[in-house]
Design an enzyme around this catalytic site. Sequence first.
Site, PDB file in Angstrom:
ATOM      1  N   ASP A 125      39.429  40.662  47.918  1.00 39.14           N
ATOM      2  CA  ASP A 125      40.762  40.720  47.327  1.00 39.14           C
ATOM      3  C   ASP A 125      41.398  39.326  47.294  1.00 39.14           C
ATOM      4  OD1 ASP A 125      43.299  41.261  46.522  1.00 39.14           O
ATOM      5  OD2 ASP A 125      43.459  43.112  47.683  1.00 39.14           O
ATOM      6  N   ASN A 154      46.541  46.536  41.234  1.00 38.18           N
ATOM      7  CA  ASN A 154      46.447  46.443  39.753  1.00 38.18           C
ATOM      8  C   ASN A 154      47.138  45.189  39.223  1.00 38.18           C
ATOM      9  OD1 ASN A 154      47.378  48.343  36.779  1.00 38.18           O
ATOM     10  ND2 ASN A 154      45.466  47.315  37.186  1.00 38.18           N
ATOM     11  N   CYS A 179      45.552  41.850  40.415  1.00 36.69           N
ATOM     12  CA  CYS A 179      44.558  40.771  40.555  1.00 36.69           C
ATOM     13  C   CYS A 179      43.191  41.147  39.971  1.00 36.69           C
ATOM     14  CB  CYS A 179      44.386  40.370  42.019  1.00 36.69           C
ATOM     15  SG  CYS A 179      45.887  39.752  42.794  1.00 36.69           S
ATOM     16  N   ARG A 180      42.443  41.998  40.690  1.00 38.77           N
ATOM     17  CA  ARG A 180      41.042  42.233  40.317  1.00 38.77           C
ATOM     18  C   ARG A 180      40.856  43.161  39.122  1.00 38.77           C
ATOM     19  NH1 ARG A 180      39.502  44.295  46.133  1.00 38.77           N
ATOM     20  NH2 ARG A 180      41.631  45.031  45.842  1.00 38.77           N
ATOM     21  N   SER A 181      41.497  44.348  39.146  1.00 39.94           N
ATOM     22  CA  SER A 181      41.222  45.303  38.059  1.00 39.94           C
ATOM     23  C   SER A 181      41.774  44.849  36.703  1.00 39.94           C
ATOM     24  CB  SER A 181      41.660  46.729  38.408  1.00 39.94           C
ATOM     25  OG  SER A 181      43.039  46.827  38.628  1.00 39.94           O
ATOM     26  N   CYS A 235      41.773  48.862  41.406  1.00 42.11           N
ATOM     27  CA  CYS A 235      41.872  48.095  42.657  1.00 42.11           C
ATOM     28  C   CYS A 235      43.099  48.592  43.411  1.00 42.11           C
ATOM     29  CB  CYS A 235      41.894  46.586  42.397  1.00 42.11           C
ATOM     30  SG  CYS A 235      43.321  45.988  41.474  1.00 42.11           S
TER      31      CYS A 235
HETATM   32  P1  4NP Z   1      44.517  43.668  43.724  1.00 42.85           P
HETATM   33  O1  4NP Z   1      45.211  42.715  44.817  1.00 42.85           O
HETATM   34  O2  4NP Z   1      44.244  44.980  44.431  1.00 42.85           O
HETATM   35  O3  4NP Z   1      43.248  42.965  43.356  1.00 42.85           O
HETATM   36  O4  4NP Z   1      45.493  43.780  42.594  1.00 42.85           O
HETATM   37  C1  4NP Z   1      46.347  43.084  45.554  1.00 42.85           C
HETATM   38  C2  4NP Z   1      47.594  42.912  45.006  1.00 42.85           C
HETATM   39  C3  4NP Z   1      48.718  43.233  45.751  1.00 42.85           C
HETATM   40  C4  4NP Z   1      48.578  43.740  47.024  1.00 42.85           C
HETATM   41  C5  4NP Z   1      47.315  43.930  47.566  1.00 42.85           C
HETATM   42  C6  4NP Z   1      46.196  43.601  46.821  1.00 42.85           C
HETATM   43  N1  4NP Z   1      49.717  44.045  47.814  1.00 42.85           N
HETATM   44  O5  4NP Z   1      49.564  44.372  49.006  1.00 42.85           O
HETATM   45  O6  4NP Z   1      50.856  43.970  47.306  1.00 42.85           O
END
Ligand code: 4NP
Length: 156
Positions: free
Chosen positions: A125, A11, A13-15, A8
């Site tokens: 997200d 790294n 939340c989702r992955s 994702c």
């Molecule tokens: P993820 O979510 O891609 O599912 O881990 C996010 C976590 C942090 C950020 C964006 C998406 N960020 O912009 O810091």
Amino acid sequence: MIRVLFVCLGNICRSPMAEAVMRDIVKSEGLEKEIMVDSAGTGNWHIGNPPHEGTRSILEKQEIEYEGMKARQVIQDDLFDFDYIIAMDGENLGNLHRLAGYNKTGVIKRLLDYVPEAGQDDVPDPYFTGNFEEVYEMVKSGCENLLNTIKETHQL
Ligand code: 4NP
């Protein structure tokens, strides 16, 4: 050994949720020696951080282990080292294809390619939507269907 990498943006939340859920299903089917699971992010902001509180609380509720997981950034070698590189959304997918260039890599797909009935291509997200429950449901269906595909493809 078949290697699966979920990818994702951050790294956190989702992955990592997909990594923990997939490892849990793999373990429950007794396939830990056959299938290795990891996750990474295309971005570098959260390197070394544990999963987001929203992801941790869903995993705790589902009694799925996530101890010791730390965010890392995807590197080009991952595309050759892993057999299945599974992106959460179209942006991740585009970044992975760019990183791959014209080289022959493992299978690069989106998680929801394995869930046609979801009626959408991207796992939203939750860092921005705050909805970790809907992500969990998509991740669970995606991991179950991906595992079935892997089992059929590799006769496990
Ligand atoms: P993820 O979510 O891609 O599912 O881990 C996010 C976590 C942090 C950020 C964006 C998406 N960020 O912009 O810091």
